[in-house]
Design a protein around this motif. Structure first.
Motif, PDB file in Angstrom:
ATOM      1  N   ILE A   1       0.854  -1.177   0.000  1.00 16.98           N
ATOM      2  CA  ILE A   1       0.000   0.000   0.000  1.00 16.98           C
ATOM      3  C   ILE A   1       0.890   1.227   0.000  1.00 16.98           C
ATOM      4  O   ILE A   1       1.682   1.442   0.919  1.00 16.98           O
ATOM      5  N   VAL A   2       0.749   2.051  -1.045  1.00 17.74           N
ATOM      6  CA  VAL A   2       1.608   3.220  -1.205  1.00 17.74           C
ATOM      7  C   VAL A   2       1.153   4.364  -0.315  1.00 17.74           C
ATOM      8  O   VAL A   2       1.969   5.065   0.294  1.00 17.74           O
ATOM      9  N   GLY A   3      -0.154   4.559  -0.202  1.00 15.60           N
ATOM     10  CA  GLY A   3      -0.667   5.652   0.609  1.00 15.60           C
ATOM     11  C   GLY A   3      -2.127   5.902   0.325  1.00 15.60           C
ATOM     12  O   GLY A   3      -2.759   5.207  -0.492  1.00 15.60           O
ATOM     13  N   PRO A   4      -2.722   6.915   0.972  1.00 17.94           N
ATOM     14  CA  PRO A   4      -4.146   7.213   0.765  1.00 17.94           C
ATOM     15  C   PRO A   4      -4.401   7.864  -0.582  1.00 17.94           C
ATOM     16  O   PRO A   4      -3.514   8.472  -1.183  1.00 17.94           O
ATOM     17  N   HIS A   5      -5.644   7.719  -1.037  1.00 23.82           N
ATOM     18  CA  HIS A   5      -6.061   8.346  -2.295  1.00 23.82           C
ATOM     19  C   HIS A   5      -7.430   8.977  -2.062  1.00 23.82           C
ATOM     20  O   HIS A   5      -8.417   8.275  -1.829  1.00 23.82           O
ATOM     21  N   GLY A   6      -7.491  10.283  -2.094  1.00 26.52           N
ATOM     22  CA  GLY A   6      -8.749  10.955  -1.836  1.00 26.52           C
ATOM     23  C   GLY A   6      -9.059  11.035  -0.344  1.00 26.52           C
ATOM     24  O   GLY A   6      -8.190  10.817   0.504  1.00 26.52           O
ATOM     25  N   VAL A   7     -10.327  11.319  -0.042  1.00 30.28           N
ATOM     26  CA  VAL A   7     -10.717  11.550   1.353  1.00 30.28           C
ATOM     27  C   VAL A   7     -11.738  10.526   1.861  1.00 30.28           C
ATOM     28  O   VAL A   7     -12.255  10.663   2.961  1.00 30.28           O
ATOM     29  N   HIS A   8     -12.015   9.487   1.080  1.00 33.17           N
ATOM     30  CA  HIS A   8     -13.060   8.531   1.451  1.00 33.17           C
ATOM     31  C   HIS A   8     -12.507   7.143   1.789  1.00 33.17           C
ATOM     32  O   HIS A   8     -13.228   6.151   1.701  1.00 33.17           O
ATOM     33  N   GLY A   9     -11.243   7.057   2.178  1.00 34.62           N
ATOM     34  CA  GLY A   9     -10.692   5.781   2.639  1.00 34.62           C
ATOM     35  C   GLY A   9     -10.033   4.932   1.577  1.00 34.62           C
ATOM     36  O   GLY A   9      -9.579   3.823   1.866  1.00 34.62           O
ATOM     37  N   TRP A  10      -9.952   5.424   0.347  1.00 39.36           N
ATOM     38  CA  TRP A  10      -9.294   4.660  -0.704  1.00 39.36           C
ATOM     39  C   TRP A  10      -7.775   4.741  -0.549  1.00 39.36           C
ATOM     40  O   TRP A  10      -7.239   5.724  -0.027  1.00 39.36           O
ATOM     41  N   THR A  11      -7.088   3.699  -0.989  1.00 37.05           N
ATOM     42  CA  THR A  11      -5.628   3.668  -0.953  1.00 37.05           C
ATOM     43  C   THR A  11      -5.090   3.293  -2.328  1.00 37.05           C
ATOM     44  O   THR A  11      -5.759   2.604  -3.103  1.00 37.05           O
ATOM     45  N   LYS A  12      -3.876   3.732  -2.604  1.00 41.55           N
ATOM     46  CA  LYS A  12      -3.205   3.348  -3.839  1.00 41.55           C
ATOM     47  C   LYS A  12      -2.296   2.161  -3.541  1.00 41.55           C
ATOM     48  O   LYS A  12      -1.527   2.186  -2.581  1.00 41.55           O
ATOM     49  N   VAL A  13      -2.407   1.123  -4.362  1.00 39.62           N
ATOM     50  CA  VAL A  13      -1.693  -0.130  -4.120  1.00 39.62           C
ATOM     51  C   VAL A  13      -0.860  -0.503  -5.341  1.00 39.62           C
ATOM     52  O   VAL A  13      -1.356  -0.447  -6.475  1.00 39.62           O
ATOM     53  N   GLU A  14       0.392  -0.859  -5.104  1.00 37.23           N
ATOM     54  CA  GLU A  14       1.230  -1.438  -6.151  1.00 37.23           C
ATOM     55  C   GLU A  14       1.050  -2.947  -6.111  1.00 37.23           C
ATOM     56  O   GLU A  14       1.432  -3.599  -5.128  1.00 37.23           O
ATOM     57  N   GLY A  15       0.461  -3.504  -7.175  1.00 35.89           N
ATOM     58  CA  GLY A  15       0.120  -4.910  -7.171  1.00 35.89           C
ATOM     59  C   GLY A  15       1.172  -5.783  -7.828  1.00 35.89           C
ATOM     60  O   GLY A  15       1.907  -5.355  -8.712  1.00 35.89           O
ATOM     61  N   CYS A  16       1.232  -7.029  -7.369  1.00 37.99           N
ATOM     62  CA  CYS A  16       2.086  -8.043  -7.986  1.00 37.99           C
ATOM     63  C   CYS A  16       1.308  -9.353  -7.923  1.00 37.99           C
ATOM     64  O   CYS A  16       1.462 -10.134  -6.983  1.00 37.99           O
ATOM     65  N   THR A  17       0.444  -9.575  -8.908  1.00 34.35           N
ATOM     66  CA  THR A  17      -0.456 -10.722  -8.857  1.00 34.35           C
ATOM     67  C   THR A  17      -0.800 -11.191 -10.260  1.00 34.35           C
ATOM     68  O   THR A  17      -0.838 -10.403 -11.206  1.00 34.35           O
ATOM     69  N   ASP A  18      -1.040 -12.484 -10.392  1.00 32.93           N
ATOM     70  CA  ASP A  18      -1.527 -13.053 -11.641  1.00 32.93           C
ATOM     71  C   ASP A  18      -3.052 -13.012 -11.714  1.00 32.93           C
ATOM     72  O   ASP A  18      -3.645 -13.441 -12.702  1.00 32.93           O
ATOM     73  N   PHE A  19      -3.679 -12.511 -10.644  1.00 32.20           N
ATOM     74  CA  PHE A  19      -5.135 -12.455 -10.572  1.00 32.20           C
ATOM     75  C   PHE A  19      -5.561 -11.033 -10.213  1.00 32.20           C
ATOM     76  O   PHE A  19      -5.953 -10.754  -9.079  1.00 32.20           O
ATOM     77  N   PRO A  20      -5.498 -10.076 -11.161  1.00 32.61           N
ATOM     78  CA  PRO A  20      -5.838  -8.686 -10.836  1.00 32.61           C
ATOM     79  C   PRO A  20      -7.266  -8.498 -10.367  1.00 32.61           C
ATOM     80  O   PRO A  20      -7.562  -7.536  -9.660  1.00 32.61           O
ATOM     81  N   GLU A  21      -8.152  -9.436 -10.711  1.00 32.08           N
ATOM     82  CA  GLU A  21      -9.538  -9.305 -10.264  1.00 32.08           C
ATOM     83  C   GLU A  21      -9.667  -9.427  -8.747  1.00 32.08           C
ATOM     84  O   GLU A  21     -10.681  -9.028  -8.163  1.00 32.08           O
ATOM     85  N   ARG A  22      -8.654  -9.970  -8.095  1.00 28.67           N
ATOM     86  CA  ARG A  22      -8.692 -10.089  -6.640  1.00 28.67           C
ATOM     87  C   ARG A  22      -8.871  -8.739  -5.965  1.00 28.67           C
ATOM     88  O   ARG A  22      -9.505  -8.623  -4.923  1.00 28.67           O
ATOM     89  N   LEU A  23      -8.281  -7.712  -6.560  1.00 28.87           N
ATOM     90  CA  LEU A  23      -8.290  -6.390  -5.931  1.00 28.87           C
ATOM     91  C   LEU A  23      -9.328  -5.453  -6.543  1.00 28.87           C
ATOM     92  O   LEU A  23      -9.264  -4.247  -6.341  1.00 28.87           O
ATOM     93  N   THR A  24     -10.288  -6.019  -7.281  1.00 23.55           N
ATOM     94  CA  THR A  24     -11.316  -5.181  -7.898  1.00 23.55           C
ATOM     95  C   THR A  24     -12.732  -5.649  -7.568  1.00 23.55           C
ATOM     96  O   THR A  24     -13.696  -4.965  -7.923  1.00 23.55           O
TER      97      THR A  24
END
Length: 215
Positions: A1-24
């Motif tokens: 987790i890189v840090g917060p994004h916006g003001v509603h609790g979202w975070t920016k994440v650097e992913g390393c996965t073969d299953f990107p749908e996991r984080l969506t």
């Protein structure tokens, strides 16, 4: 987790996965391991967006403002279920699978089959310390398991007494067998390693209101 994004609790994440749908996909079970914690805990994905180039915007359930999201900076997210066809190498495993395993020490002679050796319960895995958390130089250190030791002289344990802990390098020469089915692992530590114990100190923040200043 890189840090917060916006003001509603979202975070920016650097992913390393073969299953990107996991984080969506909202409702997905995840594990999160804060940077200064030894073990991951379960969390649930509230929402996620893939923004390209292995970058994601992620919101976790219960994290709905920037202040809470800011505290997640540096944490690592893990995801795995039995339905995933993740191919692990012989020396790879999922961190959350190790937590809770009983640790036994081999007491027999060197060179014999570990399964037929006498053994003694040492303790339980309470966390995993990744090598990159201790040193920024790749390959200089090994991952280590944090083991809460069993005190045979104090049974049952004294309530409130901190548990003695020890770090054991996660290398095949020391951790000779990991059996997830039996929820145990065998260790053959060098002399003195299990004597290097420590107690984790928990920091407590105390807030109080000061009396108004007198004129």
């Amino acid at each position: 987790i890189v840090g917060p994004h916006g003001v509603h609790g979202w975070t920016k994440v650097e992913g390393c996965t073969d299953f990107p749908e996991r984080l969506t996909r909202a409702g997905m079970p995840l594990h999160i391991k804060p940077a200064r914690k030894r073990a991951p805990r379960k969390v649930t994905l509230a929402g996620g967006k893939f923004i390209g180039d292995d970058q994601f915007l992620v919101q976790l359930q219960g994290i709905y403002n920037r202040t809470a999201a800011k505290k997640l900076r540096g944490a690592t997210l893990y995801y795995a279920t039995q339905q995933d066809t993740v191919e692990l190498q012989d020396d790879e495993m999922i961190v959350s699978d190790l937590v809770g395993l009983e640790v036994y020490r081999i007491l027999g002679e060197e060179g014999k089959d570990d399964d037929n050796q006498p053994r003694r319960l040492v303790g339980t895995v309470v966390g995993v310390v990744l090598a990159e958390e201790m040193c920024s130089i790749p390959g200089l250190l090994h991952d280590q398991i944090e083991v809460g030791l069993v005190n045979e002289e104090e049974q049952p344990p004294t309530p409130g007494r901190p548990q003695d802990l020890v770090l054991i390098p996660l290398v095949p020469e020391i951790v000779t067998k990991i059996d997830l089915a039996e929820k145990m692992l065998l260790v053959d530590p060098p002399s003195g390693l299990l004597d290097l114990t420590y107690v984790r100190e928990e920091k407590v923040k105390i807030k109080a209101l000061l009396p108004p200043a007198k004129d």
